[in-house]
Design a protein around this motif. Structure first.
Motif, PDB file in Angstrom:
ATOM      1  N   ALA A  70       2.497  -0.857  -7.001  1.00  0.00           N
ATOM      2  CA  ALA A  70       1.842  -1.053  -5.707  1.00  0.00           C
ATOM      3  C   ALA A  70       0.468  -1.686  -5.899  1.00  0.00           C
ATOM      4  CB  ALA A  70       1.720   0.276  -4.965  1.00  0.00           C
ATOM      5  N   ASP A  71      -0.023  -2.326  -4.861  1.00  0.00           N
ATOM      6  CA  ASP A  71      -1.332  -2.964  -4.899  1.00  0.00           C
ATOM      7  C   ASP A  71      -2.443  -2.009  -4.500  1.00  0.00           C
ATOM      8  OD1 ASP A  71      -0.563  -5.910  -5.378  1.00  0.00           O
ATOM      9  OD2 ASP A  71       0.750  -5.278  -3.743  1.00  0.00           O
ATOM     10  N   ALA A  72      -2.091  -0.910  -3.849  1.00  0.00           N
ATOM     11  CA  ALA A  72      -3.060   0.103  -3.453  1.00  0.00           C
ATOM     12  C   ALA A  72      -2.295   1.375  -3.114  1.00  0.00           C
ATOM     13  CB  ALA A  72      -3.892  -0.355  -2.261  1.00  0.00           C
ATOM     14  N   MET A  73      -3.023   2.477  -3.014  1.00  0.00           N
ATOM     15  CA  MET A  73      -2.421   3.747  -2.633  1.00  0.00           C
ATOM     16  C   MET A  73      -3.399   4.509  -1.753  1.00  0.00           C
ATOM     17  SD  MET A  73      -2.852   6.016  -6.143  1.00  0.00           S
ATOM     18  CE  MET A  73      -2.410   7.569  -5.345  1.00  0.00           C
ATOM     19  N   THR A  74      -2.876   5.457  -0.970  1.00  0.00           N
ATOM     20  CA  THR A  74      -3.733   6.337  -0.197  1.00  0.00           C
ATOM     21  C   THR A  74      -3.947   7.628  -0.959  1.00  0.00           C
ATOM     22  OG1 THR A  74      -1.841   7.252   1.018  1.00  0.00           O
ATOM     23  CG2 THR A  74      -2.986   5.369   2.003  1.00  0.00           C
ATOM     24  N   ALA A  75      -5.125   8.243  -0.732  1.00  0.00           N
ATOM     25  CA  ALA A  75      -5.484   9.446  -1.487  1.00  0.00           C
ATOM     26  C   ALA A  75      -6.273  10.402  -0.609  1.00  0.00           C
ATOM     27  CB  ALA A  75      -6.310   9.072  -2.717  1.00  0.00           C
ATOM     28  N   SER A  76      -6.120  11.694  -0.888  1.00  0.00           N
ATOM     29  CA  SER A  76      -6.870  12.737  -0.193  1.00  0.00           C
ATOM     30  C   SER A  76      -8.065  13.154  -1.048  1.00  0.00           C
ATOM     31  CB  SER A  76      -5.980  13.950   0.069  1.00  0.00           C
ATOM     32  OG  SER A  76      -6.749  15.028   0.564  1.00  0.00           O
ATOM     33  N   PRO A  77      -9.272  13.253  -0.457  1.00  0.00           N
ATOM     34  CA  PRO A  77     -10.466  13.566  -1.240  1.00  0.00           C
ATOM     35  C   PRO A  77     -10.846  15.038  -1.230  1.00  0.00           C
ATOM     36  CG  PRO A  77     -11.145  12.903   0.929  1.00  0.00           C
ATOM     37  CD  PRO A  77      -9.620  12.899   0.930  1.00  0.00           C
ATOM     38  N   TYR A  78     -10.034  15.895  -0.633  1.00  0.00           N
ATOM     39  CA  TYR A  78     -10.537  17.224  -0.307  1.00  0.00           C
ATOM     40  C   TYR A  78     -10.561  18.216  -1.458  1.00  0.00           C
ATOM     41  CZ  TYR A  78     -11.117  15.455   4.281  1.00  0.00           C
ATOM     42  OH  TYR A  78     -11.557  14.691   5.330  1.00  0.00           O
ATOM     43  N   MET A  79     -10.174  17.805  -2.660  1.00  0.00           N
ATOM     44  CA  MET A  79     -10.451  18.604  -3.856  1.00  0.00           C
ATOM     45  C   MET A  79     -11.692  18.099  -4.578  1.00  0.00           C
ATOM     46  SD  MET A  79      -6.708  19.547  -5.483  1.00  0.00           S
ATOM     47  CE  MET A  79      -7.448  20.201  -6.983  1.00  0.00           C
ATOM     48  N   GLY A  80     -12.306  17.042  -4.064  1.00  0.00           N
ATOM     49  CA  GLY A  80     -13.545  16.546  -4.648  1.00  0.00           C
ATOM     50  C   GLY A  80     -13.444  15.114  -5.131  1.00  0.00           C
TER      51      GLY A  80
ATOM     52  N   ILE B  55       0.872  -1.183   0.000  1.00  0.00           N
ATOM     53  CA  ILE B  55       0.000   0.000   0.000  1.00  0.00           C
ATOM     54  C   ILE B  55       0.901   1.222   0.000  1.00  0.00           C
ATOM     55  CG2 ILE B  55      -1.825   1.244   1.212  1.00  0.00           C
ATOM     56  CD1 ILE B  55      -2.539  -1.462   2.559  1.00  0.00           C
ATOM     57  N   ALA B  56       0.949   1.923  -1.110  1.00  0.00           N
ATOM     58  CA  ALA B  56       1.793   3.106  -1.225  1.00  0.00           C
ATOM     59  C   ALA B  56       1.131   4.257  -0.473  1.00  0.00           C
ATOM     60  CB  ALA B  56       2.003   3.475  -2.695  1.00  0.00           C
ATOM     61  N   ASP B  57       1.779   4.708   0.599  1.00  0.00           N
ATOM     62  CA  ASP B  57       1.220   5.800   1.397  1.00  0.00           C
ATOM     63  C   ASP B  57       1.632   7.118   0.756  1.00  0.00           C
ATOM     64  OD1 ASP B  57      -0.046   7.256   3.308  1.00  0.00           O
ATOM     65  OD2 ASP B  57       1.144   6.540   4.993  1.00  0.00           O
TER      66      ASP B  57
END
Length: 316
Positions: free
Chosen positions: A154-164, A119-121
């Motif tokens: 990577a098998d997954a990544m983390t993401a920020s939703p605060y631009m929509g 999981i790519a942070d």
């Protein structure tokens, strides 16, 4: 591409299915966080040679990256049997420049060769063009006139939703064909999470509750109604919210950072596992890597990872 039980997954299915299978096969929901600090590495890694394979003197960045890679490989080797995934913090590698990115790639390969998910942070979040480039860099490939250019794998990544929500769509467009997932920040573990995430909305409820609803709607749990391919980052330091978050996101896998050094406790996270063992992934970084010192570092890390695994598996 991830491996399971030493076998390469050549035809990846949906991320939720892959995650559930990996958790069941390894009987673990523990994710090893890798946040390497060049000034605080295991002793054997700190003693890495100052020359490269050709005998040439390394630059400071090259020497630091080689030591970081040796450290991460040693930690993975020590705890691989007790964990289901690693979560490298990309900033800790990227600050070392191009050698750091190369060390990250080799660390990912080493973890996947041990059968672990990655999981790519990254906590990326940007407009659609940039979001697609981030996803290609971490989860997929970049098409070009010169041929496809592979990303990190990577098998997954983390993401920020605060631009929509439209910043998450391109990540899924790239990730889903590769069987990769996305974990979206919902209610995070840091003390400052309350600054924005706890704000009351005009129509009632808190901001994190609305983000949770959107994340649940984005996820695809397949025809069998299993674990979704879009996950949520849910801080273990605010366990009083976990039950409500599970109500809002019934099939969403929770990535639960904050156990150990930040004060979170596995015992407080039982609602996360309502969908099954893969419903909650316990992330621990410093509490595992810094469990012991000197020659005892590897044994202490292994013991702490095993302790956490037993606690989490008992809840699931």
């Amino acid at each position: 591409m991830a491996q399971e039980g030493g076998q390469v997954l050549t035809a990846p299915g949906p991320f939720g299915d892959r995650l559930a299978a990996a958790v069941a096969a390894r009987r673990s929901q523990i994710v090893l966080g890798l946040d390497p600090d060049p000034a605080r590495l295991w002793p054997a890694a700190s003693a890495s040679p100052g020359t490269d394979a050709g005998g040439h003197a390394r630059t400071p960045a090259g020497a630091a990256a080689a030591a970081v890679e040796a450290h991460c490989r040693a930690v993975i080797d020590a705890v691989a049997d007790a964990v289901v995934a690693i979560k490298p913090q990309l900033a800790c590698f990227e600050r070392l420049g191009a050698p750091g990115r190369a060390a990250l790639g080799r660390t990912v390969e080493h973890a996947q060769a041990a059968g672990l998910l990655v999981i790519a942070d990254a906590k990326r979040g940007d407009i659609d063009v940039s979001a697609r480039a981030y996803a290609q860099s971490l989860l997929g490939v970049t098409p070009s006139p010169f041929g496809d250019i592979p990303g990190l794998g990577a098998d997954a990544m983390t993401a920020s939703p605060y631009m929509g929500v439209d910043t998450i769509g391109p990540l899924l467009d790239v990730g889903r064909p590769a069987g990769a997932g996305v974990f979206v920040l919902v209610r995070t573990s840091n003390p400052g999470a309350a600054d924005f995430e706890e704000l009351e909305l005009a129509n009632g409820g808190r901001l994190w509750e609305e983000v949770a609803r959107r994340v649940a709607a984005l996820g695809d749990s397949g025809d069998a109604g299993g674990i979704a391919d879009v996950g949520a980052v849910v801080g273990a330091t605010a366990p009083q919210h976990v039950e409500r978050l599970r109500e809002l996101m019934p099939r969403t896998p929770f990535l639960l950072p904050g156990v150990g050094a930040q004060g979170g406790r596995v015992e407080d996270l039982a609602p996360a596992f309502a969908p099954g063992p893969a419903g909650g992934l316990i992330t621990a970084s410093r509490s595992i890597v810094q469990a012991g010192e000197g020659a005892q570092a590897a044994a202490a890390a292994r013991a702490e990872a095993e302790r956490l695994r037993e606690l989490a598996w008992g809840l699931a």
